[in-house]
Design an enzyme around this catalytic site. Sequence first.
Site, PDB file in Angstrom:
ATOM      1  N   ARG A 105       0.837  -1.209   0.000  1.00  0.00           N
ATOM      2  CA  ARG A 105       0.000   0.000   0.000  1.00  0.00           C
ATOM      3  C   ARG A 105       0.872   1.259   0.000  1.00  0.00           C
ATOM      4  O   ARG A 105       0.538   2.243  -0.660  1.00  0.00           O
ATOM      5  CB  ARG A 105      -0.951   0.026   1.207  1.00  0.00           C
ATOM      6  N   GLU A 108       1.994   1.533  -3.418  1.00  0.00           N
ATOM      7  CA  GLU A 108       0.862   1.947  -4.236  1.00  0.00           C
ATOM      8  C   GLU A 108       0.605   3.457  -4.125  1.00  0.00           C
ATOM      9  O   GLU A 108       0.248   4.109  -5.106  1.00  0.00           O
ATOM     10  CB  GLU A 108      -0.377   1.171  -3.804  1.00  0.00           C
ATOM     11  N   SER A 131      15.669  14.709  -0.317  1.00  0.00           N
ATOM     12  CA  SER A 131      16.667  13.761   0.165  1.00  0.00           C
ATOM     13  C   SER A 131      16.026  12.658   0.992  1.00  0.00           C
ATOM     14  O   SER A 131      15.122  12.905   1.788  1.00  0.00           O
ATOM     15  CB  SER A 131      17.707  14.490   1.014  1.00  0.00           C
TER      16      SER A 131
END
Length: 164
Positions: A105, A108, A131
Amino acid sequence: MSGPDKTIATLRSDLVPRLPSSAVTLFEAKKQKNLTFEAIAKKLGREEVACAALFYGQARASPEDIKNLSELLDIPQDRLESELSGWPDRGHTLDLPPKEPLIYRLFEIVQNYGYAYKAVLNEKFGDGIMSAITFSTKIEKETDEKGDWAVITLRGKWLPYSRF
């Protein structure tokens, strides 16, 4: 802190071959002491995610971290110095795409919103990158009438691209 309503994170056996020996040492002691990363992080004076990264071999332990871990987890300091010496070898623990649902997830989110993040960041900061080295993160829990919410803060120094 740990309590009867909390289950602590332990080391998955399938990850062991990908991690340094210190991971097994640290996670076994964590389990024996029934400590959360929150409790350990307080002793180390670090954020929970930074503390967990030490356990997975993804961050470098300072001499003070080693001393505090030794005291808290009852692991001989010389053993921790030996196992935690050297440089982290980051990035081996993850297959792409991730198979573990929670990690998937997170992947995703970047897959779906990565270009949206990039566009907004570029508008706010110009041409550059955030960064992941000069970086911090924290996790908080919020609760409202709709339930529990995970709040993940990512804080990275902005690094403008240089013209050459």
